[in-house]
Design a protein around this motif. Structure first.
Motif, PDB file in Angstrom:
ATOM      1  N   LEU A 209      21.736   7.653   3.009  1.00 17.40           N
ATOM      2  CA  LEU A 209      21.531   7.725   4.459  1.00 17.40           C
ATOM      3  C   LEU A 209      21.983   9.057   5.042  1.00 17.40           C
ATOM      4  O   LEU A 209      21.385   9.559   5.994  1.00 17.40           O
ATOM      5  CB  LEU A 209      22.292   6.580   5.137  1.00 17.40           C
ATOM      6  CG  LEU A 209      21.551   5.255   5.317  1.00 17.40           C
ATOM      7  CD1 LEU A 209      22.515   4.178   5.806  1.00 17.40           C
ATOM      8  CD2 LEU A 209      20.397   5.405   6.287  1.00 17.40           C
ATOM      9  N   ARG A 210      23.024   9.625   4.476  1.00 17.28           N
ATOM     10  CA  ARG A 210      23.595  10.852   5.041  1.00 17.28           C
ATOM     11  C   ARG A 210      22.738  12.076   4.733  1.00 17.28           C
ATOM     12  O   ARG A 210      22.518  12.929   5.591  1.00 17.28           O
ATOM     13  CB  ARG A 210      25.015  11.035   4.488  1.00 17.28           C
ATOM     14  CG  ARG A 210      25.763  12.248   5.002  1.00 17.28           C
ATOM     15  CD  ARG A 210      27.249  12.137   4.657  1.00 17.28           C
ATOM     16  NE  ARG A 210      27.438  11.930   3.231  1.00 17.28           N
ATOM     17  CZ  ARG A 210      27.661  12.922   2.364  1.00 17.28           C
ATOM     18  NH1 ARG A 210      27.688  14.173   2.783  1.00 17.28           N
ATOM     19  NH2 ARG A 210      27.857  12.661   1.081  1.00 17.28           N
TER      20      ARG A 210
ATOM     21  N   LEU B  39      11.913   2.345  -2.931  1.00 18.34           N
ATOM     22  CA  LEU B  39      10.974   1.802  -1.953  1.00 18.34           C
ATOM     23  C   LEU B  39      10.606   0.352  -2.238  1.00 18.34           C
ATOM     24  O   LEU B  39      10.335  -0.423  -1.306  1.00 18.34           O
ATOM     25  CB  LEU B  39       9.706   2.661  -1.920  1.00 18.34           C
ATOM     26  CG  LEU B  39       9.933   4.128  -1.510  1.00 18.34           C
ATOM     27  CD1 LEU B  39       8.628   4.913  -1.624  1.00 18.34           C
ATOM     28  CD2 LEU B  39      10.489   4.220  -0.105  1.00 18.34           C
ATOM     29  N   LYS B  40      10.622  -0.053  -3.502  1.00 24.63           N
ATOM     30  CA  LYS B  40      10.272  -1.449  -3.798  1.00 24.63           C
ATOM     31  C   LYS B  40      11.276  -2.410  -3.183  1.00 24.63           C
ATOM     32  O   LYS B  40      10.943  -3.557  -2.872  1.00 24.63           O
ATOM     33  CB  LYS B  40      10.127  -1.667  -5.296  1.00 24.63           C
ATOM     34  CG  LYS B  40      11.384  -1.384  -6.119  1.00 24.63           C
ATOM     35  CD  LYS B  40      12.322  -2.569  -6.211  1.00 24.63           C
ATOM     36  CE  LYS B  40      13.615  -2.197  -6.910  1.00 24.63           C
ATOM     37  NZ  LYS B  40      14.583  -3.324  -6.933  1.00 24.63           N
ATOM     38  N   ASN B  41      12.526  -1.970  -2.984  1.00 23.98           N
ATOM     39  CA  ASN B  41      13.525  -2.837  -2.352  1.00 23.98           C
ATOM     40  C   ASN B  41      13.167  -3.147  -0.899  1.00 23.98           C
ATOM     41  O   ASN B  41      13.422  -4.241  -0.411  1.00 23.98           O
ATOM     42  CB  ASN B  41      14.909  -2.182  -2.414  1.00 23.98           C
ATOM     43  CG  ASN B  41      15.560  -2.316  -3.769  1.00 23.98           C
ATOM     44  OD1 ASN B  41      15.261  -3.235  -4.525  1.00 23.98           O
ATOM     45  ND2 ASN B  41      16.460  -1.410  -4.090  1.00 23.98           N
ATOM     46  N   VAL B  42      12.585  -2.162  -0.225  1.00 18.77           N
ATOM     47  CA  VAL B  42      12.160  -2.369   1.165  1.00 18.77           C
ATOM     48  C   VAL B  42      11.023  -3.379   1.216  1.00 18.77           C
ATOM     49  O   VAL B  42      11.017  -4.301   2.046  1.00 18.77           O
ATOM     50  CB  VAL B  42      11.730  -1.031   1.799  1.00 18.77           C
ATOM     51  CG1 VAL B  42      11.304  -1.242   3.250  1.00 18.77           C
ATOM     52  CG2 VAL B  42      12.862  -0.005   1.716  1.00 18.77           C
TER      53      VAL B  42
ATOM     54  N   ALA C 268      18.194  -2.446   2.623  1.00 19.17           N
ATOM     55  CA  ALA C 268      18.465  -2.380   4.064  1.00 19.17           C
ATOM     56  C   ALA C 268      18.738  -0.943   4.495  1.00 19.17           C
ATOM     57  O   ALA C 268      18.137  -0.443   5.462  1.00 19.17           O
ATOM     58  CB  ALA C 268      19.651  -3.284   4.413  1.00 19.17           C
ATOM     59  N   ALA C 269      19.639  -0.264   3.786  1.00 16.42           N
ATOM     60  CA  ALA C 269      19.911   1.138   4.109  1.00 16.42           C
ATOM     61  C   ALA C 269      18.715   2.017   3.776  1.00 16.42           C
ATOM     62  O   ALA C 269      18.399   2.967   4.512  1.00 16.42           O
ATOM     63  CB  ALA C 269      21.152   1.610   3.350  1.00 16.42           C
TER      64      ALA C 269
END
Length: 316
Positions: free
Chosen positions: A106-107, A180-183, A268-269
């Motif tokens: 995220l950072r 991306l598959k997690n999203v 989620a992140a």
């Protein structure tokens, strides 16, 4: 010797699989009490109950014990990797650093391999990713993963008869597929949790894969990588199994139920990071944007469903 940083389910499973083949493994746990309990009891009862640690696996909270490792596998949550490297990266002495997490920081909006390279540019970085559940690996069930960025010697070192590694030189594609598959898995869980059915889930997975491909190609990845284990293979697994934390989290969102905040949900992140990235690159990723907005409570579930169903009809 092989080092594994992170004594969660996945790190423990990798240590078990490699140790079972007679390889010397040092499994590092941040918590000294946990390390002592695992070393004494020869198991990780909290994460992998019923799985015994082979005698060749040593559990410790002493990072110096990793100094003789040829390769160190970093099995840490994606959002914890950067902080760990900032604090302890200079202590890592192995030839290979192998990231075993999936996501986008995220950072920095960077993947795990770039974080490894920034922390230790003098060492070689690789990524281990693909369709896998820790319990399957620990039980010795057949599993195939992608090793992106590694050489043949590292491939042989980390492969076992039941854990088969396939090499790729497309690190960007392998990382993005795993992230991306997690999203998409969260979105698939939302669909099932909301009672929209398996046909809707299949459509969601298909359109989600198209989003994955759009971003990956824009960032220099190859389409065939996304069609492989680290992309399509991992997408199928996480969108169709309740063993997936991302899928279960999506189910909770879709059904209006609570979800244990102690459980790490990488998607989620990643949804938030990728949504920001897509806006900067002007790439259309409506499913990712919907997941990020749902997580941040910017839209309701009915609004999210309506937004996706009301998109213009177009050629596939």
């Amino acid at each position: 010797m092989i080092g594994v940083i992170g004594a969660g389910a996945f790190g423990t499973a990798l240590a078990v699989a490699l140790g079972r083949e007679g390889r010397e493994v040092v499994l590092w746990a941040r918590d000294a009490a946990q390390a002592e309990a695992m070393q004494r009891g020869r198991s990780n009862m909290a994460r992998l109950p019923g799985i015994a640690l082979p005698e060749t696996v040593t559990v410790t909270a002493d990072r110096a014990a990793l100094s003789g490792a040829h390769a160190v596998l970093l099995s840490l949550p994606m959002q914890a990797l950067g902080g760990f490297l900032d604090a302890f990266g200079t202590e890592l002495r192995s030839r290979w650093l192998v990231a075993c997490c999936k996501g986008v920081d995220l950072r920095t909006l960077k993947g795990p391999a770039e974080l490894l390279r920034r922390a230790r540019p003098d060492l070689e970085a690789a990524v281990l990713t693909g369709p896998s559940f820790a319990a399957d690996i620990a039980r010795g069930l057949p599993t195939a993963l992608t090793l992106a960025g590694g050489d043949e010697a590292l491939q042989r070192l980390l492969s076992t008869p039941s854990l088969r590694l396939y090499r790729s030189d497309d690190v960007t594609g392998a990382e993005l597929g795993g992230a991306l598959k997690n999203v998409v898995a969260i979105a698939a869980g939302v669909v099932i949790g909301a009672g929209l059915g398996d046909s809707a889930r299949a459509a969601l997975m298909t359109r989600g894969y198209a989003e994955m491909l759009r971003l990956a190609l824009a960032l220099g990845a190859r389409a065939e990588t996304l069609a492989g284990l680290s992309g399509f293979g991992d997408l199928v697994l996480t969108c169709t199994s309740a063993q997936s934390r991302n899928f279960r989290y999506g189910q909770a969102l879709g059904s209006g139920q609570g979800f244990d905040p102690a459980v790490t949900v990488e998607g989620a992140a990643t949804a938030k990071a990728v949504s920001n990235m897509a806006r900067k690159l002007n790439i259309d990723m409506p499913i990712t944007a919907m997941v990020a907005a749902l997580i941040d409570r910017e839209i309701s579930l009915p609004q999210a469903i309506q937004a996706l169903l009301s998109r213009p009809l177009k050629q596939e």
